[in-house]
Scaffold this active site. Sequence first.
Site, PDB file in Angstrom:
ATOM      1  N   HIS A  30      -0.820   4.365   2.515  1.00  0.00           N
ATOM      2  CA  HIS A  30      -0.658   3.068   1.883  1.00  0.00           C
ATOM      3  C   HIS A  30      -1.094   1.992   2.872  1.00  0.00           C
ATOM      4  O   HIS A  30      -0.725   2.023   4.046  1.00  0.00           O
ATOM      5  CB  HIS A  30       0.788   2.850   1.461  1.00  0.00           C
ATOM      6  N   HIS A  42       0.521  -6.357   0.354  1.00  0.00           N
ATOM      7  CA  HIS A  42      -0.172  -5.134  -0.040  1.00  0.00           C
ATOM      8  C   HIS A  42      -0.269  -5.046  -1.554  1.00  0.00           C
ATOM      9  O   HIS A  42       0.441  -5.736  -2.288  1.00  0.00           O
ATOM     10  CB  HIS A  42       0.524  -3.896   0.548  1.00  0.00           C
ATOM     11  N   CYS A 152      -4.985   0.151  -2.903  1.00  0.00           N
ATOM     12  CA  CYS A 152      -4.456  -0.652  -1.795  1.00  0.00           C
ATOM     13  C   CYS A 152      -5.441  -0.768  -0.636  1.00  0.00           C
ATOM     14  O   CYS A 152      -5.497  -1.793   0.039  1.00  0.00           O
ATOM     15  CB  CYS A 152      -3.124  -0.072  -1.309  1.00  0.00           C
TER      16      CYS A 152
END
Length: 257
Positions: A30, A42, A152
Amino acid sequence: MGLLSNRVDQNSLKPGDHIYSWRTAYIYAHHGIYVGDNKVIHFTRHGQEVGTGTALDLLLVSSGPNRRHVPCPTCIPAEGSHGVISSCLDCFLAGGILYRFEYNVNPSLFVAKLRGGTCTLATSDPAEIVVHRAKYLLNNGFGFYNVFKNNCEDFTIYCKTGLVVVDQLTMGQSGQAVSLIGGPLAAALSTPFRLLTANPYGMAAMAVGVYCTSRVAADIGMRKDVMKLEVEDLTRRLALLGTLQGPNPELPAPSVS
């Protein structure tokens, strides 16, 4: 940072850094932009940090670090979130290890790091511009989440470089998606049939060579199907695409035509 790992200490972080944390035994990472004051911006799927919209979620949710981490009250996404959220660093890491994504690496180092999603040949813009893009998208969104075309990592690479993919039919900027899907597929399709029945070592060497070449060609720093777009222009295009396309989460809105 080194050849094998981009692991860094929290005290070394600076606003504008592209950071990431691996989930589930290095299957998925991530990514986010550190903006200072212990905050990370994010991109998520409907505000859910590990939501990909694919069967991968079953593995990520059941065994990822976030299972052991309880988000603090100030980091719980609001209902109806457009996907870009701000979290404290601890909630972003969700019990994982902190790594920093590298920019402007040389081709040899890029190829040596066989796992995508850790570095790029592209050059980052100044930190103040990176932070501005991230904060602007926090308030205005980054389109619909798509694990292969708008995820992401795509979000953070855009914040760092201002580059977006022109053709909606191609894969996004994400090195993870390229290494997991594009690289092996290119290697399989490019391996001559005669090698399939030949020495397995020769076949493996050919496959690795094609895989590395495909990763370099697909990197955001080498691609020809990208363009520089200021964040204000990007959000106007996103709004227009959203109006034309309707609420379809499978369409990679940040791509432009």
